[in-house]
Write an enzyme that holds these catalytic residues in place. Structure first.
Site, PDB file in Angstrom:
ATOM      1  N   GLY A  99     -68.774  66.962 -13.395  1.00 38.57           N
ATOM      2  CA  GLY A  99     -67.577  66.397 -14.219  1.00 38.57           C
ATOM      3  C   GLY A  99     -66.270  67.260 -14.042  1.00 38.57           C
ATOM      4  N   ASP A 100     -65.333  66.708 -14.614  1.00 37.29           N
ATOM      5  CA  ASP A 100     -63.996  67.302 -14.710  1.00 37.29           C
ATOM      6  C   ASP A 100     -63.310  66.603 -15.872  1.00 37.29           C
ATOM      7  OD1 ASP A 100     -62.286  69.363 -13.207  1.00 37.29           O
ATOM      8  OD2 ASP A 100     -60.909  67.795 -13.484  1.00 37.29           O
TER       9      ASP A 100
ATOM     10  N   GLN B 230     -61.264  74.836  -5.055  1.00 36.37           N
ATOM     11  CA  GLN B 230     -62.668  75.023  -5.061  1.00 36.37           C
ATOM     12  C   GLN B 230     -63.248  75.831  -4.351  1.00 36.37           C
ATOM     13  OE1 GLN B 230     -63.866  72.611  -8.064  1.00 36.37           O
ATOM     14  NE2 GLN B 230     -65.631  74.129  -7.936  1.00 36.37           N
TER      15      GLN B 230
ATOM     16  N   ASN C 129     -63.908  69.949 -22.705  1.00 36.21           N
ATOM     17  CA  ASN C 129     -65.295  70.988 -22.583  1.00 36.21           C
ATOM     18  C   ASN C 129     -64.825  72.182 -22.509  1.00 36.21           C
ATOM     19  OD1 ASN C 129     -67.044  71.807 -20.091  1.00 36.21           O
ATOM     20  ND2 ASN C 129     -68.220  70.883 -21.511  1.00 36.21           N
TER      21      ASN C 129
ATOM     22  N   LYS D  70     -63.947  67.671  -4.031  1.00 32.17           N
ATOM     23  CA  LYS D  70     -63.558  67.389  -5.451  1.00 32.17           C
ATOM     24  C   LYS D  70     -63.210  66.059  -5.086  1.00 32.17           C
ATOM     25  CE  LYS D  70     -62.319  68.784  -9.579  1.00 32.17           C
ATOM     26  NZ  LYS D  70     -62.511  69.942 -10.301  1.00 32.17           N
TER      27      LYS D  70
ATOM     28  N   LYS E 231     -69.143  71.007  -2.959  1.00 31.21           N
ATOM     29  CA  LYS E 231     -69.455  70.936  -4.409  1.00 31.21           C
ATOM     30  C   LYS E 231     -68.115  70.818  -5.423  1.00 31.21           C
ATOM     31  CE  LYS E 231     -72.341  71.453  -7.889  1.00 31.21           C
ATOM     32  NZ  LYS E 231     -71.877  70.083  -8.320  1.00 31.21           N
TER      33      LYS E 231
ATOM     34  N   SER F 178     -73.522  74.942 -12.307  1.00 32.43           N
ATOM     35  CA  SER F 178     -74.129  73.683 -11.544  1.00 32.43           C
ATOM     36  C   SER F 178     -74.898  74.001 -10.366  1.00 32.43           C
ATOM     37  CB  SER F 178     -72.677  72.806 -11.126  1.00 32.43           C
ATOM     38  OG  SER F 178     -72.105  72.005 -12.094  1.00 32.43           O
TER      39      SER F 178
ATOM     40  N   THR G  45     -68.559  76.581 -18.510  1.00 33.74           N
ATOM     41  CA  THR G  45     -67.168  77.015 -18.097  1.00 33.74           C
ATOM     42  C   THR G  45     -66.400  77.838 -19.390  1.00 33.74           C
ATOM     43  OG1 THR G  45     -66.917  74.842 -16.698  1.00 33.74           O
ATOM     44  CG2 THR G  45     -64.759  76.125 -17.106  1.00 33.74           C
TER      45      THR G  45
ATOM     46  N   LYS H 237     -63.136  79.394  -5.186  1.00 28.93           N
ATOM     47  CA  LYS H 237     -64.193  79.648  -6.479  1.00 28.93           C
ATOM     48  C   LYS H 237     -65.432  79.564  -6.171  1.00 28.93           C
ATOM     49  CE  LYS H 237     -62.426  77.136  -9.485  1.00 28.93           C
ATOM     50  NZ  LYS H 237     -61.954  76.058 -10.374  1.00 28.93           N
TER      51      LYS H 237
HETATM   52  P1  NDP Z   1     -61.714  67.403 -20.688  1.00 23.64           P
HETATM   53  O1  NDP Z   1     -61.455  66.219 -20.257  1.00 23.64           O
HETATM   54  O2  NDP Z   1     -63.152  67.633 -21.448  1.00 23.64           O
HETATM   55  O3  NDP Z   1     -60.606  67.788 -21.529  1.00 23.64           O
HETATM   56  C1  NDP Z   1     -59.233  67.962 -21.207  1.00 23.64           C
HETATM   57  C2  NDP Z   1     -58.231  68.334 -22.341  1.00 23.64           C
HETATM   58  O4  NDP Z   1     -57.119  68.842 -21.807  1.00 23.64           O
HETATM   59  C3  NDP Z   1     -58.300  67.541 -23.387  1.00 23.64           C
HETATM   60  O5  NDP Z   1     -58.007  67.867 -24.513  1.00 23.64           O
HETATM   61  C4  NDP Z   1     -57.242  66.548 -22.999  1.00 23.64           C
HETATM   62  O6  NDP Z   1     -56.463  65.878 -24.004  1.00 23.64           O
HETATM   63  C5  NDP Z   1     -56.360  67.746 -22.395  1.00 23.64           C
HETATM   64  N1  NDP Z   1     -55.247  67.218 -21.349  1.00 23.64           N
HETATM   65  C6  NDP Z   1     -55.859  66.702 -20.061  1.00 23.64           C
HETATM   66  N2  NDP Z   1     -54.898  66.295 -19.491  1.00 23.64           N
HETATM   67  C7  NDP Z   1     -53.595  66.573 -19.990  1.00 23.64           C
HETATM   68  C8  NDP Z   1     -52.373  66.548 -19.735  1.00 23.64           C
HETATM   69  N3  NDP Z   1     -51.916  65.854 -18.776  1.00 23.64           N
HETATM   70  N4  NDP Z   1     -51.436  66.823 -20.841  1.00 23.64           N
HETATM   71  C9  NDP Z   1     -51.987  67.718 -21.742  1.00 23.64           C
HETATM   72  N5  NDP Z   1     -53.049  67.726 -22.302  1.00 23.64           N
HETATM   73  C10 NDP Z   1     -53.981  67.388 -21.408  1.00 23.64           C
HETATM   74  O7  NDP Z   1     -61.615  68.268 -19.544  1.00 23.64           O
HETATM   75  P2  NDP Z   1     -62.195  69.804 -19.250  1.00 23.64           P
HETATM   76  O8  NDP Z   1     -62.164  70.478 -20.355  1.00 23.64           O
HETATM   77  O9  NDP Z   1     -63.465  69.624 -18.322  1.00 23.64           O
HETATM   78  O10 NDP Z   1     -61.120  70.499 -17.875  1.00 23.64           O
HETATM   79  C11 NDP Z   1     -60.088  71.011 -18.663  1.00 23.64           C
HETATM   80  C12 NDP Z   1     -59.515  71.718 -17.246  1.00 23.64           C
HETATM   81  O11 NDP Z   1     -60.682  72.653 -17.089  1.00 23.64           O
HETATM   82  C13 NDP Z   1     -58.970  71.187 -15.868  1.00 23.64           C
HETATM   83  O12 NDP Z   1     -58.078  71.624 -15.582  1.00 23.64           O
HETATM   84  C14 NDP Z   1     -60.435  71.250 -15.325  1.00 23.64           C
HETATM   85  O13 NDP Z   1     -60.105  71.024 -13.747  1.00 23.64           O
HETATM   86  C15 NDP Z   1     -60.838  72.724 -15.433  1.00 23.64           C
HETATM   87  N6  NDP Z   1     -62.245  73.006 -15.317  1.00 23.64           N
HETATM   88  C16 NDP Z   1     -63.286  72.079 -15.690  1.00 23.64           C
HETATM   89  C17 NDP Z   1     -64.590  72.600 -15.619  1.00 23.64           C
HETATM   90  C18 NDP Z   1     -65.971  72.102 -16.365  1.00 23.64           C
HETATM   91  O14 NDP Z   1     -66.775  72.463 -16.105  1.00 23.64           O
HETATM   92  N7  NDP Z   1     -65.527  71.213 -17.187  1.00 23.64           N
HETATM   93  C19 NDP Z   1     -64.878  73.693 -14.664  1.00 23.64           C
HETATM   94  C20 NDP Z   1     -63.766  74.420 -14.006  1.00 23.64           C
HETATM   95  C21 NDP Z   1     -62.358  73.969 -14.419  1.00 23.64           C
HETATM   96  P3  NDP Z   1     -56.836  64.346 -24.409  1.00 23.64           P
HETATM   97  O15 NDP Z   1     -58.115  64.434 -24.892  1.00 23.64           O
HETATM   98  O16 NDP Z   1     -55.581  63.811 -25.045  1.00 23.64           O
HETATM   99  O17 NDP Z   1     -56.953  63.746 -22.986  1.00 23.64           O
END
Ligand code: NDP
Length: 444
Positions: A164-165, A110, A239, A125, A89, A376, A208, A113
Site C-alpha cells: 500500500g501507499d 525505494q 497510516n 513502485k 518491492k 513488508s 512505518t 531505502k
Molecule cells: P494515507 O493515504 O494513509 O494518508 C495520507 C495522508 O496525507 C492523509 O491524511 C491525506 O489527506 C494526506 N495527503 C495526501 N496527499 C495529500 C496532498 N496532496 N496534500 C495534503 N495532504 C495530503 O497514506 P500513508 O500514510 O500511507 O502515506 C503517507 C506518506 O508516507 C506518503 O508520502 C507515502 O509515500 C509515505 N510512506 C508510506 C508508507 C506506508 O507504509 N504506508 C511507507 C513509507 C512511506 P486526505 O485524507 O485528505 O487525503
C-alpha cells in the site's frame, strides 16, 4: 565532480518534464561524490548511468464501471526500478496527482531505502490516478479488479511484490489480492499489507509510523535529546501519521497538530488519537470533524499552515514537497530542533540544506520511513515459511532494523567525511550495497 554532473545532465535531458523524479535523483547523486572518488570501478561499470534508468516501466489502461453504469478510465503504472538485491518491492499509490514522474521518484527512492533495511528487496513502485475518496466500496473493488487484471501479468512472489501507499490501505489490498488469486489460481504472498486472516503480518499497519519514531528516537538520543515532553507537529492523518502519533505519545511526547488535505487541527492539550482514528480510519471522514467532538481541538483550513505552529519536532507524514525553504525557515525560527520525514520527499532540497546548516537533527525519508517496507519484507518471510510471528516478535525485529539503519547511515556519513549528516549517510549506505550487487552480476 564532472562525472556526476554529466550523468545528472543526461537524466535532465531524458526526463525534462518529470520534476519530482529529477528532484529525487539530484538529491541522491550529488551526495555520492565521495564514493565515486574512492571507487573508480563504479564509473567503469556505468553503475550510476544504470541505476537512474528503470529496468522496466509498465503503463496501462484501467477501465471500470461506476455505480451508475458509466465506464470510467484511469491510468495504471508500475515501475520496476532495480532488482539487483531482490524482487522489486514498493507500494501502490491511488491519488489523482499520480503520474510517471511521481511513480519514478518513489521507485528511485525505494531502491536505496530497501537496501538500507538490510533485507533482500529491490526497488519498485506503482499506482494510478484513481481517487478512492468518495467512491463506494463496490466501485473501489471494480477498479482494483481491473487494475490487477493487467498488473498480474508482471508481478509474483519472487518477481515483484507491491504493497500500500497513499490511498491504498487494507480494503484495497484485500480486493487486489482476491483478484490476483482468482486470476492465477495461486495462493502466494504477492502483496504485503494483507489482512491478518489471509497472510498479513502483525505490526505491519503500525510499522512505518513506529519505525519513524524508533529512528528519530535514536537520532535524538545520540544528540542528548528525547521525545519526552517534546511538542510534536505531524502532518497527515493517514497510516503513517496515526502510528507515529501513537509511538510519540508512548515515549512521552505530545502531538499538538495533525492534518489532511482540507486543513489541520490544533490542540495545545494534545490531539486525541482515538478520535482521529475513529474519524479517519473507521468513518473515512474529514479531519475537521474532530473539532466537533473534542472542544479544545480547533480546525483551520489550509493544510500547509500547520508548520506555523511552534514545535520541537516536526514530522511531515502526508505527501511530497510539503516543506519548502520558507517553511523550513519558519520552523527553525520557532525553535524546532528535529525533523523526521515520515512521507516520501516531503522536504525540498533547499529546505533540507537549510535544516542541516542550522543543526536541526534531520531524518531523511529513505532511512526514517523504511520501517514499513522492512516489515513488508518480514511479511514476505512469514508467507514463505507459512508461519506467523507474534506482534512483539515483529515489533522487536522492526526496532532492531531501524536502529541498524541509523547506525549504518551514521557510520557511512562519518567514513565519507560528513559526520552527523543522515542524508549523505543514508544515500551512501543504501547505494553501496546495490552498486556492489550490480558489479558482481555483470552488465544486465
Ligand atoms: P494515507 O493515504 O494513509 O494518508 C495520507 C495522508 O496525507 C492523509 O491524511 C491525506 O489527506 C494526506 N495527503 C495526501 N496527499 C495529500 C496532498 N496532496 N496534500 C495534503 N495532504 C495530503 O497514506 P500513508 O500514510 O500511507 O502515506 C503517507 C506518506 O508516507 C506518503 O508520502 C507515502 O509515500 C509515505 N510512506 C508510506 C508508507 C506506508 O507504509 N504506508 C511507507 C513509507 C512511506 P486526505 O485524507 O485528505 O487525503
Amino acid at each position: 565532480m564532472n562525472y556526476i554532473k554529466n550523468v545528472m545532465d543526461s537524466v535532465i535531458r531524458k526526463n525534462s518534464n518529470e520534476k519530482e523524479f529529477l528532484q529525487a535523483v539530484k538529491e541522491v547523486l550529488f551526495t555520492l561524490e565521495p564514493v565515486f572518488e574512492q571507487h573508480p570501478e563504479y564509473v567503469r561499470a556505468g553503475i550510476l548511468e544504470r541505476i537512474v534508468e528503470p529496468e522496466r516501466i509498465i503503463i496501462f489502461r484501467v477501465p471500470w464501471i461506476d455505480d451508475n453504469g458509466m465506464v470510467k478510465v484511469n491510468r495504471g503504472f508500475r515501475v520496476q526500478f532495480n532488482g539487483a538485491i531482490g524482487p522489486y518491492k514498493g507500494g501502490l499509490r491511488f491519488h489523482p496527482s499520480v503520474n510517471a514522474s511521481i511513480i519514478k521518484f518513489l521507485g528511485f527512492e525505494q531502491i536505496f531505502k530497501n537496501s538500507l533495511t538490510g533485507l533482500p528487496i529491490g526497488g519498485g513502485k506503482g499506482g494510478s490516478d484513481f481517487d478512492p475518496k468518495g467512491k463506494s466500496d463496490t466501485e473501489v473493488m471494480r477498479f482494483c479488479q481491473s487494475f490487477m487484471t493487467e498488473l498480474s501479468k508482471y508481478i509474483g512472489a519472487d518477481i515483484d511484490v507491491p504493497a500500500g501507499d497513499i490511498g491504498v490501505g487494507a480494503r484495497e489490498i484485500g480486493y487486489l489480492f482476491g483478484w490476483y488469486k482468482k486470476l492465477k489460481n495461486s495462493y502466494e504472498g504477492v502483496l504485503t499489507g494483507k489482512g491478518l486472516e489471509y497472510g498479513g503480518s502483525l505490526a505491519r499497519t503500525e510499522a512505518t509510523g513506529y519505525g519513524l519514531i524508533y529512528f528519530m528516537d535514536e537520532l535524538l538520543k545520540s544528540n542528548g535529546k528525547s521525545f519526552r515532553d517534546a511538542k510534536v507537529v505531524i502532518s497527515g492523518s493517514g497510516n503513517v501519521a496515526i502510528y507515529a502519533h501513537q509511538k510519540v505519545t508512548e515515549l512521552g511526547g505530545k502531538v499538538i497538530a495533525m492534518s489532511d488535505s482540507d486543513g489541520y487541527i490544533h490542540d495545545p492539550e494534545g490531539i486525541d488519537l482515538d478520535t482521529v482514528k475513529l474519524i479517519k480510519e473507521k468513518e473515512r471522514k474529514r479531519i475537521r470533524e474532530c473539532s466537533s467532538i473534542i472542544n479544545t481541538t480547533q480546525f483551520y483550513k489550509g493544510c500547509l499552515n500547520i508548520w506555523d505552529i511552534k514545535c520541537d519536532v516536526a514530522l511531515p507524514c502526508a505527501t511530497q514537497n510539503e516543506i519548502n525553504i520558507e517553511t523550513a525557515k519558519k520552523l527553525v525560527k520557532n525553535g524546532c530542533f528535529a525533523v523526521g520525514e515520515g512521507a516520501n520527499m516531503p522536504c525540498s532540497i533547499e529546505a533540507i540544506d537549510y535544516f542541516i546548516k542550522n543543526k536541526v537533527l534531520f531524518g531523511p525519508a529513505k532511512a526514517a520511513n523504511a520501517g514499513g517496507v522492512a516489515t513488508s519484507a518480514l511479511e514476505m518471510a512469514q508467507n514463505s515459511m507459512r508461519y506467523s510471528w507474534s506482534f512483539e516478535e515483529v515489533d522487536l525485529k522492526l526496532k532492531n532494523i531501524m536502529v541498524n539503519i541509523y547506525n549504518k547511515a551514521s557510520e557511512a556519513a562519518k567514513k565519507y567525511g560528513h559526520e552527523g549528516n543522515m542524508v549523505v549517510g543514508a544515500n551512501i549506505a543504501g547505494f553501496i550495497k546495490v552498486a556492489e550487487a550490480m558489479l558482481a552480476q555483470g552488465i544486465v
